[in-house]
Design a protein around this motif. Structure first.
Motif, PDB file in Angstrom:
ATOM      1  N   ASN A 129      -1.620   7.719  -4.157  1.00  0.00           N
ATOM      2  CA  ASN A 129      -1.140   8.970  -4.763  1.00  0.00           C
ATOM      3  C   ASN A 129      -2.020   9.427  -5.925  1.00  0.00           C
ATOM      4  O   ASN A 129      -1.507   9.853  -6.966  1.00  0.00           O
ATOM      5  N   ARG A 130      -3.288   9.323  -5.781  1.00  0.00           N
ATOM      6  CA  ARG A 130      -4.217   9.699  -6.860  1.00  0.00           C
ATOM      7  C   ARG A 130      -5.609   9.835  -6.271  1.00  0.00           C
ATOM      8  O   ARG A 130      -5.845   9.515  -5.107  1.00  0.00           O
ATOM      9  N   ALA A 131      -6.521  10.299  -7.110  1.00  0.00           N
ATOM     10  CA  ALA A 131      -7.924  10.340  -6.704  1.00  0.00           C
ATOM     11  C   ALA A 131      -8.504   8.924  -6.742  1.00  0.00           C
ATOM     12  O   ALA A 131      -8.035   8.061  -7.482  1.00  0.00           O
ATOM     13  N   VAL A 132      -9.517   8.688  -5.924  1.00  0.00           N
ATOM     14  CA  VAL A 132     -10.218   7.409  -5.902  1.00  0.00           C
ATOM     15  C   VAL A 132     -11.555   7.604  -6.598  1.00  0.00           C
ATOM     16  O   VAL A 132     -12.391   8.404  -6.156  1.00  0.00           O
ATOM     17  N   GLN A 136     -14.669   2.417  -6.955  1.00  0.00           N
ATOM     18  CA  GLN A 136     -13.443   1.817  -6.439  1.00  0.00           C
ATOM     19  C   GLN A 136     -13.517   1.657  -4.923  1.00  0.00           C
ATOM     20  O   GLN A 136     -14.144   2.461  -4.225  1.00  0.00           O
ATOM     21  N   SER A 137     -12.892   0.604  -4.407  1.00  0.00           N
ATOM     22  CA  SER A 137     -12.828   0.339  -2.973  1.00  0.00           C
ATOM     23  C   SER A 137     -11.369   0.164  -2.579  1.00  0.00           C
ATOM     24  O   SER A 137     -10.687  -0.729  -3.080  1.00  0.00           O
ATOM     25  N   ILE A 138     -10.884   1.020  -1.691  1.00  0.00           N
ATOM     26  CA  ILE A 138      -9.514   0.951  -1.191  1.00  0.00           C
ATOM     27  C   ILE A 138      -9.563   0.425   0.240  1.00  0.00           C
ATOM     28  O   ILE A 138     -10.247   1.007   1.088  1.00  0.00           O
ATOM     29  N   VAL A 151     -11.847  11.668  -3.031  1.00  0.00           N
ATOM     30  CA  VAL A 151     -12.567  10.394  -3.016  1.00  0.00           C
ATOM     31  C   VAL A 151     -13.951  10.678  -3.585  1.00  0.00           C
ATOM     32  O   VAL A 151     -14.761  11.373  -2.973  1.00  0.00           O
ATOM     33  N   SER A 152     -14.210  10.154  -4.772  1.00  0.00           N
ATOM     34  CA  SER A 152     -15.444  10.482  -5.488  1.00  0.00           C
ATOM     35  C   SER A 152     -16.673   9.836  -4.858  1.00  0.00           C
ATOM     36  O   SER A 152     -16.576   8.853  -4.121  1.00  0.00           O
ATOM     37  N   SER A 153     -17.836  10.378  -5.185  1.00  0.00           N
ATOM     38  CA  SER A 153     -19.092   9.773  -4.768  1.00  0.00           C
ATOM     39  C   SER A 153     -19.172   8.367  -5.344  1.00  0.00           C
ATOM     40  O   SER A 153     -18.844   8.140  -6.502  1.00  0.00           O
ATOM     41  N   GLY A 154     -19.579   7.398  -4.525  1.00  0.00           N
ATOM     42  CA  GLY A 154     -19.643   6.016  -4.966  1.00  0.00           C
ATOM     43  C   GLY A 154     -18.380   5.225  -4.711  1.00  0.00           C
ATOM     44  O   GLY A 154     -18.340   4.021  -4.932  1.00  0.00           O
ATOM     45  N   ALA A 155     -17.316   5.888  -4.231  1.00  0.00           N
ATOM     46  CA  ALA A 155     -16.076   5.205  -3.855  1.00  0.00           C
ATOM     47  C   ALA A 155     -16.062   4.996  -2.347  1.00  0.00           C
ATOM     48  O   ALA A 155     -16.823   5.635  -1.612  1.00  0.00           O
ATOM     49  N   GLU A 156     -15.188   4.101  -1.882  1.00  0.00           N
ATOM     50  CA  GLU A 156     -15.110   3.868  -0.450  1.00  0.00           C
ATOM     51  C   GLU A 156     -13.675   3.618  -0.024  1.00  0.00           C
ATOM     52  O   GLU A 156     -12.870   3.054  -0.767  1.00  0.00           O
TER      53      GLU A 156
END
Length: 237
Positions: A129-132, A136-138, A151-156
């Motif tokens: 329920n938020r931006a990644v 960060q890795s989900i 989902v920001s650049s550099g996140a996965e």
């Protein structure tokens, strides 16, 4: 004193090098050039089952992987008594784990009825329920991942099932990791660094221009990723 213990599962990639190793490493270098950072922070298990003790370059192969910042957490499929492996450092042996990826095709109708058991059954989706944020890795190897934000650049995002991003997708989305080629990736705004389904990937430079910045879905067809705009819900910058 109470002793507390918690379990934590990690998704590991399995690399299965083939001879000649020099050509395989060249292919790996090209892959890493096109998908910069693909192996960053990713635990890797090295499968040597396609090699033998006489494979040229095997003695130096572990060092070659280290120079490429490939982080090995396990080695399988080889014999540590091979002369070429005497200088290798062996990680702690891993037991268990659930294999994924290619499965044997059924030969008859009875096999077809049972073939569904070769892939893991997907469970409840993981809802974020938020931006990644970047870095960060989900991960949810047992089901879908739904992100109610960007989902920001550099996140996965890594999912055993499908990936749903109800915002801009600027990082990496990896779906179908547990042998689910029918998984899909959905986003309200396609700006991804990397897309992958069931081991087949596409980097930003390969994505069709008409999908960039648009609401889009990604699916696997004939072992190639297809990125197509959604007919409704397009979001413009």
């Amino acid at each position: 004193m109470t002793i507390r213990a918690r379990g934590r599962s990690f998704l590991a990639l399995i690399l299965s090098p083939e001879a000649p190793l020099k050509e395989w490493l060249a292919g790996l270098d090209e892959h890493m050039r096109r998908a910069a950072g693909f192996f960053n922070r990713q635990p890797v298990i090295l499968d040597l089952s396609l090699l033998d003790e006489h494979t040229e370059g095997l003695a130096d192969f572990q060092q070659e992987l280290r120079q490429r910042h490939v982080h090995l957490i396990g080695i399988e499929g080889g014999d540590r008594h091979w002369e070429a492996l005497q200088s290798w450092e062996w990680p702690i042996e891993l037991q268990g784990g659930r294999p994924s990826g290619p499965v044997k095709l059924p030969d008859n109708e009875e096999d077809k009825q049972d073939s569904g058991s070769t892939a893991a059954t997907l469970r409840e989706p993981l809802i974020i329920n938020r931006a990644v944020r970047s870095g960060q890795s989900i991960q949810n190897p047992d089901g879908d991942v739904i992100v109610l934000g960007a989902v920001s650049s550099g996140a996965e995002i890594i999912a055993g099932g499908s990936v749903h991003v109800y915002g801009p997708l600027r990082g990496r989305a990896i779906a179908g990791v547990d042998g689910h080629p029918h998984a899909r990736i959905y986003t309200a705004k396609m700006e991804a660094e990397l897309l992958a389904i069931d081991g087949f990937y596409m980097v930003a430079e390969e994505m069709p221009e008409e999908s960039i910045g648009q609401a889009a879905q990604v699916y696997l067809e004939d072992e190639r990723l297809k990125v197509v705009p959604l007919q409704a819900g397009t979001i413009r910058a």
